[in-house]
Design a protein around this motif. Structure first.
Motif, short mmCIF file in Angstrom:
data_model
loop_
_atom_site.label_atom_id
_atom_site.label_comp_id
_atom_site.label_asym_id
_atom_site.label_seq_id
_atom_site.Cartn_x
_atom_site.Cartn_y
_atom_site.Cartn_z
N LEU A 103 0.83 -1.21 0.00
CA LEU A 103 0.00 0.00 0.00
C LEU A 103 0.86 1.26 0.00
O LEU A 103 0.54 2.25 -0.67
CB LEU A 103 -0.95 -0.01 1.21
CG LEU A 103 -2.06 -1.06 1.13
CD1 LEU A 103 -2.65 -1.32 2.50
CD2 LEU A 103 -3.15 -0.61 0.14
N LEU A 104 1.96 1.23 0.76
CA LEU A 104 2.88 2.37 0.76
C LEU A 104 3.48 2.57 -0.62
O LEU A 104 3.61 3.71 -1.09
CB LEU A 104 3.99 2.16 1.79
CG LEU A 104 3.56 2.20 3.26
CD1 LEU A 104 4.71 1.81 4.17
CD2 LEU A 104 3.03 3.59 3.64
N ALA A 105 3.82 1.48 -1.30
CA ALA A 105 4.38 1.58 -2.65
C ALA A 105 3.33 2.12 -3.62
O ALA A 105 3.64 2.96 -4.47
CB ALA A 105 4.90 0.22 -3.10
N LEU A 106 2.11 1.64 -3.50
CA LEU A 106 1.04 2.10 -4.39
C LEU A 106 0.89 3.62 -4.29
O LEU A 106 0.74 4.31 -5.30
CB LEU A 106 -0.27 1.40 -4.03
CG LEU A 106 -1.46 1.66 -4.95
CD1 LEU A 106 -2.40 0.47 -4.97
CD2 LEU A 106 -2.23 2.92 -4.60
N GLU A 160 -2.80 4.52 -12.53
CA GLU A 160 -2.50 3.29 -13.28
C GLU A 160 -2.49 2.09 -12.34
O GLU A 160 -2.98 1.01 -12.68
CB GLU A 160 -1.15 3.44 -14.00
CG GLU A 160 -0.96 2.48 -15.14
CD GLU A 160 -2.09 2.48 -16.16
OE1 GLU A 160 -2.52 1.37 -16.52
OE2 GLU A 160 -2.55 3.56 -16.58
N ARG A 161 -1.96 2.26 -11.13
CA ARG A 161 -1.93 1.15 -10.16
C ARG A 161 -3.34 0.79 -9.69
O ARG A 161 -3.61 -0.36 -9.34
CB ARG A 161 -1.06 1.52 -8.96
CG ARG A 161 0.42 1.64 -9.32
CD ARG A 161 1.28 1.97 -8.10
NE ARG A 161 2.58 2.44 -8.57
CZ ARG A 161 3.07 3.65 -8.36
NH1 ARG A 161 2.40 4.53 -7.63
NH2 ARG A 161 4.25 3.99 -8.84
N LEU A 162 -4.24 1.78 -9.66
CA LEU A 162 -5.61 1.50 -9.23
C LEU A 162 -6.30 0.51 -10.17
O LEU A 162 -7.21 -0.20 -9.78
CB LEU A 162 -6.43 2.80 -9.15
CG LEU A 162 -6.01 3.82 -8.10
CD1 LEU A 162 -6.93 5.03 -8.14
CD2 LEU A 162 -5.99 3.22 -6.70
N ALA A 167 -11.32 -4.66 -7.35
CA ALA A 167 -12.64 -4.04 -7.32
C ALA A 167 -12.66 -2.79 -8.18
O ALA A 167 -11.62 -2.16 -8.40
CB ALA A 167 -13.01 -3.69 -5.87
N PRO A 168 -13.84 -2.40 -8.68
CA PRO A 168 -13.93 -1.19 -9.48
C PRO A 168 -13.74 0.06 -8.63
O PRO A 168 -13.93 0.05 -7.41
CB PRO A 168 -15.35 -1.25 -10.06
CG PRO A 168 -16.12 -2.08 -9.08
CD PRO A 168 -15.14 -3.07 -8.54
N VAL A 169 -13.37 1.16 -9.32
CA VAL A 169 -13.17 2.45 -8.68
C VAL A 169 -14.12 3.45 -9.32
O VAL A 169 -14.21 3.54 -10.55
CB VAL A 169 -11.71 2.93 -8.87
CG1 VAL A 169 -11.53 4.37 -8.41
CG2 VAL A 169 -10.74 2.00 -8.15
N LEU A 170 -14.83 4.19 -8.47
CA LEU A 170 -15.65 5.32 -8.93
C LEU A 170 -15.04 6.56 -8.31
O LEU A 170 -15.02 6.69 -7.08
CB LEU A 170 -17.11 5.14 -8.49
CG LEU A 170 -18.09 6.24 -8.91
CD1 LEU A 170 -18.24 6.28 -10.43
CD2 LEU A 170 -19.45 6.05 -8.25
#
Length: 196
Positions: A103-106, A160-162, A167-170
């Motif tokens: 998560l820190l890298a993201l 890009e990482r998301l 799961a989808p992102v809104l």
């Protein structure tokens, strides 16, 4: 679980003023969907309905329950006495705390584990709030201006990482470059909120 998330005929009024008036929208359950529209048109209200924080006077959401969502608010809501790492371990189940480095890298916060919010820049605080939201196991991530204060090249790398999330992102954004890199953009106006 596959399928589409449906917002059906949602109506939300505040003081007799309709923010959502029988508003309907289908959200694909993959990729990144961006909502674009002027401030105050009702985008945040829609996210709050999906998260179960605002109860519509009528209409329904199908395909996801509020308990299956995670929301990133416009304000970071960081705890000044907790470190960067603690903000993540506070929401991660014990058996998933090994996800902290990922998560820190993201969020590009490696090396900041021991810092407290007061030592972070505004953009770093925003990225920490985003990482904390993503630490939650959700079927839909609701991100309200996730890149406010984040420099554009970094924002686009994180975006890009998301795409790699299960799961989808809104997300809500006013930034043209962010919208260009979303999988789909829903252009809105209001109130009451409507699709252009």
């Amino acid at each position: 679980m596959g399928g589409v998330i449906f917002c059906k005929n949602l109506t939300v009024s505040f003081g007799g003023r309709a923010v959502l008036d029988r508003f309907s929208l289908n959200i694909p359950d993959t990729g990144i969907t961006a909502l674009s529209g002027p401030s105050g048109c009702g985008k945040t209200t829609l996210l709050r309905v999906l998260a179960g924080l605002e109860k519509p006077q009528s209409g329904a959401v199908e395909g996801v329950t509020p308990r299956e969502t995670a929301i990133l608010f416009q304000d970071d809501r960081l705890l000044p006495w907790r470190t960067v790492e603690q903000h993540l371990t506070d929401v991660l189940p014990r058996d998933r705390r090994d996800r902290v480095p990922e998560l820190l890298a993201l969020a590009e916060l490696e090396g900041e584990e021991g810092a407290r919010p007061g030592a972070l820049s505004g953009g770093m605080g925003r990225r920490l709030a985003l990482a904390r939201c993503l630490a939650l196991d959700a079927r839909l991530y609701l991100l309200d201006e996730p890149f406010a204060g984040v420099d554009l090249p970094r924002a686009l790398r994180i975006l890009e990482r998301l795409r790699g999330l299960a799961a989808p992102v809104l997300l809500v954004s006013h930034e043209a470059a962010v919208l260009e890199h979303a999988d789909r953009v829903v252009r809105l106006e209001g109130p009451p909120l409507r699709v252009l």
